[in-house]
Design a protein around this motif. Structure first.
Motif, PDB file in Angstrom:
ATOM      1  N   TYR A  64      52.848  23.174  26.783  1.00  0.00           N
ATOM      2  CA  TYR A  64      52.122  23.157  28.049  1.00  0.00           C
ATOM      3  C   TYR A  64      52.409  21.866  28.800  1.00  0.00           C
ATOM      4  O   TYR A  64      52.346  20.785  28.237  1.00  0.00           O
ATOM      5  CB  TYR A  64      50.613  23.289  27.823  1.00  0.00           C
ATOM      6  CG  TYR A  64      50.197  24.708  27.572  1.00  0.00           C
ATOM      7  CD1 TYR A  64      50.153  25.614  28.633  1.00  0.00           C
ATOM      8  CD2 TYR A  64      49.885  25.142  26.302  1.00  0.00           C
ATOM      9  CE1 TYR A  64      49.787  26.936  28.417  1.00  0.00           C
ATOM     10  CE2 TYR A  64      49.527  26.465  26.069  1.00  0.00           C
ATOM     11  CZ  TYR A  64      49.475  27.352  27.127  1.00  0.00           C
ATOM     12  OH  TYR A  64      49.132  28.658  26.920  1.00  0.00           O
ATOM     13  N   VAL A  65      52.749  22.008  30.052  1.00  0.00           N
ATOM     14  CA  VAL A  65      52.972  20.844  30.908  1.00  0.00           C
ATOM     15  C   VAL A  65      51.748  20.621  31.791  1.00  0.00           C
ATOM     16  O   VAL A  65      51.219  19.531  31.875  1.00  0.00           O
ATOM     17  CB  VAL A  65      54.225  21.051  31.781  1.00  0.00           C
ATOM     18  CG1 VAL A  65      54.388  19.913  32.765  1.00  0.00           C
ATOM     19  CG2 VAL A  65      55.459  21.190  30.894  1.00  0.00           C
ATOM     20  N   CYS A  66      51.295  21.694  32.433  1.00  0.00           N
ATOM     21  CA  CYS A  66      50.125  21.605  33.311  1.00  0.00           C
ATOM     22  C   CYS A  66      48.961  22.341  32.652  1.00  0.00           C
ATOM     23  O   CYS A  66      48.925  23.573  32.626  1.00  0.00           O
ATOM     24  CB  CYS A  66      50.464  22.224  34.666  1.00  0.00           C
ATOM     25  SG  CYS A  66      49.098  22.175  35.833  1.00  0.00           S
ATOM     26  N   LEU A  67      48.041  21.563  32.114  1.00  0.00           N
ATOM     27  CA  LEU A  67      46.903  22.170  31.422  1.00  0.00           C
ATOM     28  C   LEU A  67      45.928  22.800  32.409  1.00  0.00           C
ATOM     29  O   LEU A  67      45.277  23.794  32.099  1.00  0.00           O
ATOM     30  CB  LEU A  67      46.181  21.118  30.576  1.00  0.00           C
ATOM     31  CG  LEU A  67      46.959  20.610  29.367  1.00  0.00           C
ATOM     32  CD1 LEU A  67      46.186  19.512  28.669  1.00  0.00           C
ATOM     33  CD2 LEU A  67      47.264  21.745  28.401  1.00  0.00           C
ATOM     34  N   CYS A 103      44.452  17.857  38.669  1.00  0.00           N
ATOM     35  CA  CYS A 103      44.283  16.461  38.249  1.00  0.00           C
ATOM     36  C   CYS A 103      45.527  15.615  38.525  1.00  0.00           C
ATOM     37  O   CYS A 103      45.442  14.407  38.606  1.00  0.00           O
ATOM     38  CB  CYS A 103      43.951  16.395  36.760  1.00  0.00           C
ATOM     39  SG  CYS A 103      45.343  16.782  35.695  1.00  0.00           S
ATOM     40  N   GLY A 104      46.684  16.263  38.639  1.00  0.00           N
ATOM     41  CA  GLY A 104      47.916  15.537  38.940  1.00  0.00           C
ATOM     42  C   GLY A 104      48.594  14.876  37.748  1.00  0.00           C
ATOM     43  O   GLY A 104      49.652  14.284  37.891  1.00  0.00           O
ATOM     44  N   LYS A 105      47.998  14.993  36.560  1.00  0.00           N
ATOM     45  CA  LYS A 105      48.565  14.309  35.384  1.00  0.00           C
ATOM     46  C   LYS A 105      49.919  14.871  34.966  1.00  0.00           C
ATOM     47  O   LYS A 105      50.675  14.221  34.265  1.00  0.00           O
ATOM     48  CB  LYS A 105      47.603  14.407  34.201  1.00  0.00           C
ATOM     49  CG  LYS A 105      46.440  13.471  34.333  1.00  0.00           C
ATOM     50  CD  LYS A 105      45.547  13.568  33.106  1.00  0.00           C
ATOM     51  CE  LYS A 105      44.326  12.676  33.269  1.00  0.00           C
ATOM     52  NZ  LYS A 105      43.258  13.050  32.362  1.00  0.00           N
TER      53      LYS A 105
HETATM   54 FE1  FES Z   1      48.573  19.901  36.095  1.00  0.00          FE
HETATM   55 FE2  FES Z   1      46.131  18.956  35.940  1.00  0.00          FE
HETATM   56  S1  FES Z   1      47.563  19.199  34.346  1.00  0.00           S
HETATM   57  S2  FES Z   1      47.182  19.566  37.714  1.00  0.00           S
END
Ligand code: FES
Length: 57
Positions: free
Chosen positions: A2-5, A39-41
């Motif tokens: 997973y890259v974007c949780l 979140c942008g992380k």
């Molecule tokens: Fe992708 Fe939060 S992990 S926007």
């Protein structure tokens, strides 16, 4: 992996978007899959996957 949780987006899904849907940068990836709009992380990791997938083509 997973890259974007926030959106449950995997590296596979990002590579597929680049190869099959013509995604070429983070703005297009955000529009296509929503990656990075919470979140942008994930942005840095997602960016490097987009870049390396383009280089692999
Ligand atoms: Fe992708 Fe939060 S992990 S926007």
């Amino acid at each position: 992996m997973y890259v974007c949780l926030c959106h449950g987006i995997t590296d596979k899904a990002i590579k597929q978007a680049v190869r099959e849907d013509g995604v070429g940068n983070m703005r297009q990836l955000r529009e296509a899959l929503g990656v990075g709009d919470q979140c942008g992380k994930c942005v840095r990791m997602a960016q490097s996957i987009v870049d390396s997938t383009i280089i692999d083509e």
